[in-house]
Design a protein around this motif. Structure first.
Motif, mmCIF file in Angstrom:
data_model
loop_
_atom_site.group_PDB
_atom_site.id
_atom_site.type_symbol
_atom_site.label_atom_id
_atom_site.label_comp_id
_atom_site.label_asym_id
_atom_site.label_seq_id
_atom_site.Cartn_x
_atom_site.Cartn_y
_atom_site.Cartn_z
ATOM 1 N N SER A 53 45.219 82.363 -47.485
ATOM 2 C CA SER A 53 45.591 83.717 -47.075
ATOM 3 C C SER A 53 46.038 83.680 -45.618
ATOM 4 O O SER A 53 46.337 82.603 -45.088
ATOM 5 C CB SER A 53 44.406 84.675 -47.266
ATOM 6 O OG SER A 53 44.825 86.013 -47.093
ATOM 7 N N VAL A 54 46.136 84.809 -44.994
ATOM 8 C CA VAL A 54 46.327 85.018 -43.555
ATOM 9 C C VAL A 54 47.715 84.635 -43.022
ATOM 10 O O VAL A 54 48.383 85.451 -42.387
ATOM 11 C CB VAL A 54 45.234 84.290 -42.718
ATOM 12 C CG1 VAL A 54 45.462 84.505 -41.235
ATOM 13 C CG2 VAL A 54 43.847 84.791 -43.106
ATOM 14 N N GLY A 87 41.864 88.443 -46.177
ATOM 15 C CA GLY A 87 42.836 87.832 -45.264
ATOM 16 C C GLY A 87 44.162 88.563 -45.329
ATOM 17 O O GLY A 87 44.976 88.486 -44.416
ATOM 18 N N SER A 99 46.457 88.625 -48.261
ATOM 19 C CA SER A 99 47.617 88.119 -49.014
ATOM 20 C C SER A 99 47.962 88.924 -50.255
ATOM 21 O O SER A 99 49.133 89.096 -50.570
ATOM 22 C CB SER A 99 47.433 86.644 -49.357
ATOM 23 O OG SER A 99 46.478 86.440 -50.362
ATOM 24 N N GLY A 146 41.264 81.196 -36.079
ATOM 25 C CA GLY A 146 41.033 81.445 -37.501
ATOM 26 C C GLY A 146 39.709 80.886 -37.984
ATOM 27 O O GLY A 146 39.243 81.235 -39.060
ATOM 28 N N CYS A 170 46.074 83.166 -33.355
ATOM 29 C CA CYS A 170 46.989 84.176 -33.873
ATOM 30 C C CYS A 170 46.645 85.519 -33.252
ATOM 31 O O CYS A 170 45.464 85.842 -33.059
ATOM 32 C CB CYS A 170 46.850 84.311 -35.384
ATOM 33 S SG CYS A 170 47.412 82.878 -36.293
ATOM 34 N N MET A 198 46.009 89.035 -33.963
ATOM 35 C CA MET A 198 45.626 89.722 -35.212
ATOM 36 C C MET A 198 44.458 90.668 -34.967
ATOM 37 O O MET A 198 43.818 90.619 -33.928
ATOM 38 C CB MET A 198 45.221 88.688 -36.266
ATOM 39 C CG MET A 198 44.035 87.804 -35.872
ATOM 40 S SD MET A 198 43.652 86.579 -37.171
ATOM 41 C CE MET A 198 42.306 85.678 -36.382
ATOM 42 N N THR A 249 40.780 91.399 -35.379
ATOM 43 C CA THR A 249 39.669 90.465 -35.549
ATOM 44 C C THR A 249 38.352 91.108 -35.138
ATOM 45 O O THR A 249 38.310 91.990 -34.283
ATOM 46 C CB THR A 249 39.916 89.183 -34.709
ATOM 47 O OG1 THR A 249 38.787 88.310 -34.874
ATOM 48 C CG2 THR A 249 40.101 89.507 -33.236
ATOM 49 N N TYR A 255 35.938 87.958 -44.108
ATOM 50 C CA TYR A 255 36.661 87.144 -43.126
ATOM 51 C C TYR A 255 36.825 87.958 -41.847
ATOM 52 O O TYR A 255 37.144 89.138 -41.904
ATOM 53 C CB TYR A 255 38.023 86.728 -43.707
ATOM 54 C CG TYR A 255 38.781 85.761 -42.812
ATOM 55 C CD1 TYR A 255 38.233 84.533 -42.468
ATOM 56 C CD2 TYR A 255 40.039 86.098 -42.311
ATOM 57 C CE1 TYR A 255 38.917 83.656 -41.650
ATOM 58 C CE2 TYR A 255 40.733 85.221 -41.492
ATOM 59 C CZ TYR A 255 40.164 84.002 -41.154
ATOM 60 O OH TYR A 255 40.837 83.132 -40.341
ATOM 61 N N MET A 305 42.508 89.046 -39.782
ATOM 62 C CA MET A 305 43.448 89.677 -40.723
ATOM 63 C C MET A 305 44.812 89.031 -40.503
ATOM 64 O O MET A 305 45.132 88.630 -39.385
ATOM 65 C CB MET A 305 43.528 91.187 -40.456
ATOM 66 C CG MET A 305 44.453 91.982 -41.367
ATOM 67 S SD MET A 305 44.136 91.774 -43.139
ATOM 68 C CE MET A 305 42.431 92.318 -43.240
ATOM 69 N N ALA A 306 45.576 88.929 -41.584
ATOM 70 C CA ALA A 306 46.903 88.334 -41.481
ATOM 71 C C ALA A 306 47.668 88.940 -40.292
ATOM 72 O O ALA A 306 47.738 90.167 -40.162
ATOM 73 C CB ALA A 306 47.678 88.582 -42.775
#
Lengths: 453, 453
Positions: free
Chosen positions: B230-231, B266, B268, B311, B320, B322, B324, B341, B344-345
């Motif tokens: 994912s992500v 994540g 997807s 990550g 990344c 994102m 979090t 998690y 996030m993507a």
């Protein structure tokens, strides 16, 4: 355009009629007998446990029986099910054979059982029934009827064979998610159950005992009927959508099977895929080899007697002429719980006796090995029951590799193994062994067969 | 002809291109940074853990990226997946809303994860990789990569979060059936794992820790790469087949969604269904409300910071930008393991920040209740992750009942719950409770965010 991976029919191509093989039998079946009088049973007598529409189907000789539109509407959610060409498996086996499989694991409960569950729930609802009782072994049938019951607003009460109830708590949870009640059998909720427990307090149960419990409750209350997930003519009839679809799908693939393979417990998934093709043969069309695969440890067709016997242990059900290991025989605890039944569908028994069906058996280790080989090629983990069909298909494909023949093999992958991973865990961990039935136990059970006429 | 139950595309209608939303972003994304230098990471640096083709996709701004034919050939086994109109659920809710759902549980491992597993296995195989390491939480991703690995002849090594490894032995057995190796994380097979165990011998693990272990092994050997489920951009890209198919299927139904709903762990499956529609909007087409649903106990989008973060827990992965909760945050043990998690993507975070995605959260009891209501109407038991989307869809349909509006709701049913029946058992048995995250733990984890630039 590349070769198709699957042969997929549009939902409007779902069959409108079931195929009734009684219309094409070269010799008629022996009648079903009343358990008490041992005379041919009447529709009125059967009406105590089954709805009228189902009884009519049980004795009908009409070739085509219409599928009610509300049943088709629900079946269309996952049907027509896909027919696959197992190309990756063929490559792995280096066989010139063409292997096709019909995949019934696409139904929400994960097996072909949903096909008849929806139909039976519909007919019961239509006749004002409030509650259906049934038994389940591996849990596929109970799960299917639980789902069907929730769709038609029916109470569902499932007696689950105790060994499976304990080993497969997630099948039970699945049924309860749909609002069904699930009781371990033998139980103290029925006379039949209490009788077994009095003699064998540690009994792990059997399908025969669970059927007795479910039938007993259905007889007691007017608003309650009983439903069976295999064996009887109407159940096999409801499964013929499988073979009828496969016929159309193989036409799309420009193929015709030289042989059709299915596993047999009570016989319904096998009949479902085989009967439409066998009917064509019986009407003078192309012949096909029909291979019924059963476990070595419960060899009903290969070792049983063709005789009148009860469907249950407490002898509450009607008597059917069928291949049987004796209604008191309790098979050893191998993992394909759906194949642990002492009897066989009368229609299949009859056709096997007439030479139209060739039975064979395999033991469980080779079946699990075949199931894993299939999974690693085709991506689908088969139910332990279905691994028996996979084993035979691989066996036949290997024979083609030896002989160089390019036969067309069709088999029914009757369900997925998502709820059977304990069995795979045991197999992968080296904890499974091949099991055999005890010859003296079968002899004893067969010695107890009822004397008829 | 009766109304269709499902909107089914022919396998030749499987999309030939994935949709890349990077082509249509109104504001470009922030770059991914090297974990050591904190400078934009180069393709060469990423090449240590990912194959070249995947890295190109990660940074591509081409709108359409071709799906390789060998990937399409395998996807066609279960794709295009069905789009259903939830008519029975609509009736049960007495809502004027039209509810559609895309069902990704038809893949053999039972979720959307198979879509990217097949693609990633293909690219790794094409570049000569022998072994792929990965992590898995609930097991859906590990199962999918295990299946993909067996089809492409790749060794698969899965680090499974220890709490799931212990709670879900059947997911593990499923992976092993496909020949994959599955190790409970934290383990003593990696430095990252040993470091965690030294400090917390009883650690039940987290996705962040399992990622560290998998990445560590991939860095060590030339024949080994790492795969994420994912992500990252390329994973979300591979999932866009879901939304691209849904667009064609809704055309068949003569409908267009007013809102699209997906659960987000994540991100997807949410991106997969939403991005093609959102792309249409970004290019000036019809607007759609995009609702990302997350668990109250792990509220990344609704409560997290939009910031650069790692990550994984051991800080081996690139950084990344994102939403979090902090890479050291370990969410409480609720049942939707796939949604536990901390991040996030980045694409979803970016679009949420820009106002194109509306996040919300639900707690687990109401989600399970919604899942059961859905099962009893539609016959399918949703995965605990997917019940979050179901909950939001029912919520929106109930709002329509109040307002009298007939909105069109589309949601992604990302997977079935066949391997999650312990969660349903616990829910039905009254053993589950709503969980919340500890605010001080999130604050502490966020205080540890890396300082950038």
């Amino acid at each position: 355009m590349s070769d198709p991976v699957k042969y997929q029919l549009d939902e409007q191509q779902l069959p409108r009629f079931w195929y009734n093989i009684n219309a094409d039998l070269p010799v008629p079946m022996d009648p079903v007998l009343h358990p008490g009088t041992k005379q041919p049973i009447t529709p009125e007598e059967l009406g105590v446990i089954f709805p009228r529409a189902v009884i009519e189907q049980e004795v009908s000789t009409e070739r085509e029986i219409e599928i009610p539109e509300p049943v088709r509407e629900i079946l269309r959610q996952w049907r027509p099910s896909p027919l696959y060409r197992a190309r990756r498996l063929e490559q792995a086996l280096k066989t010139p054979a063409k292997i096709f499989y019909k995949y019934e694991g696409v139904s929400p409960p994960g097996s072909h059982k949903a096909n008849t569950a929806i139909a039976q729930a519909f007919y019961n609802k239509a006749e004002g029934v409030k509650r259906i009782t049934t038994e389940t072994g591996a849990g596929q049938w109970g799960s299917s009827l639980a789902m069907a019951g929730s769709m038609f607003g029916l109470e569902i009460l499932v007696y689950m064979v105790k060994v499976s109830y304990n080993h497969k708590p997630y099948r039970r949870a699945f049924m309860e998610t749909f609002g069904a009640q699930c009781i371990a059998s033998p139980s103290n909720t029925t006379e039949s159950g209490r009788a077994v427990l009095a003699e064998h307090p540690d009994s792990t149960g059997s399908l025969g005992i669970a059927i007795s419990e479910a039938v007993e409750l259905a007889v007691q209350r007017d608003d309650t009927k009983y439903a069976l997930g295999s064996v009887l003519n109407h159940v096999l009839l409801h499964q013929t959508v499988i073979g009828l679809e496969a016929q159309k799908q193989l036409e799309m693939a420009d193929a015709y099977p030289d042989m059709i393979i299915g596993c047999t417990g009570g016989g319904s998934n096998f009949a479902g895929i085989v009967f439409p093709f066998l009917g064509t043969q019986l009407r003078g069309g192309r012949a096909v080899e029909c291979i019924a695969v059963e476990p070595t440890a419960c060899p009903t067709l290969t070792k049983g007697l063709f005789a009148y016997d009860f469907g249950d242990t407490a002898h509450l059900t009607p008597l059917c002429k069928m291949h049987t290991l004796g209604s008191t025989f309790v098979p050893p605890g191998f993992h394909a719980g759906g194949l642990r039944y002492h009897g066989m569908a009368p229609q299949i028994s009859h056709l096997a006796k007439l030479g139209y069906i060739a039975p064979r058996s395999y033991n469980q280790l080779e079946c699990f090995a075949a199931g894993i080989q299939f999974a690693q090629s085709e991506g689908i983990v088969p139910a332990p029951e279905a691994t028996h069909a996979v084993r035979a298909a691989i066996h036949e494909a290997e024979k083609c590799r030896e002989s160089g023949e390019s036969k067309t093999i069709l088999f029914n992958l009757s369900g997925h193994g998502n709820f059977d991973m304990q069995a795979y865990t045991d197999y992968l961990g080296g904890k499974l062994k091949d099991l055999d039935y005890a010859e003296n136990e079968v002899a004893m059970a067969l010695a107890g067969l009822p004397s008829i006429g």
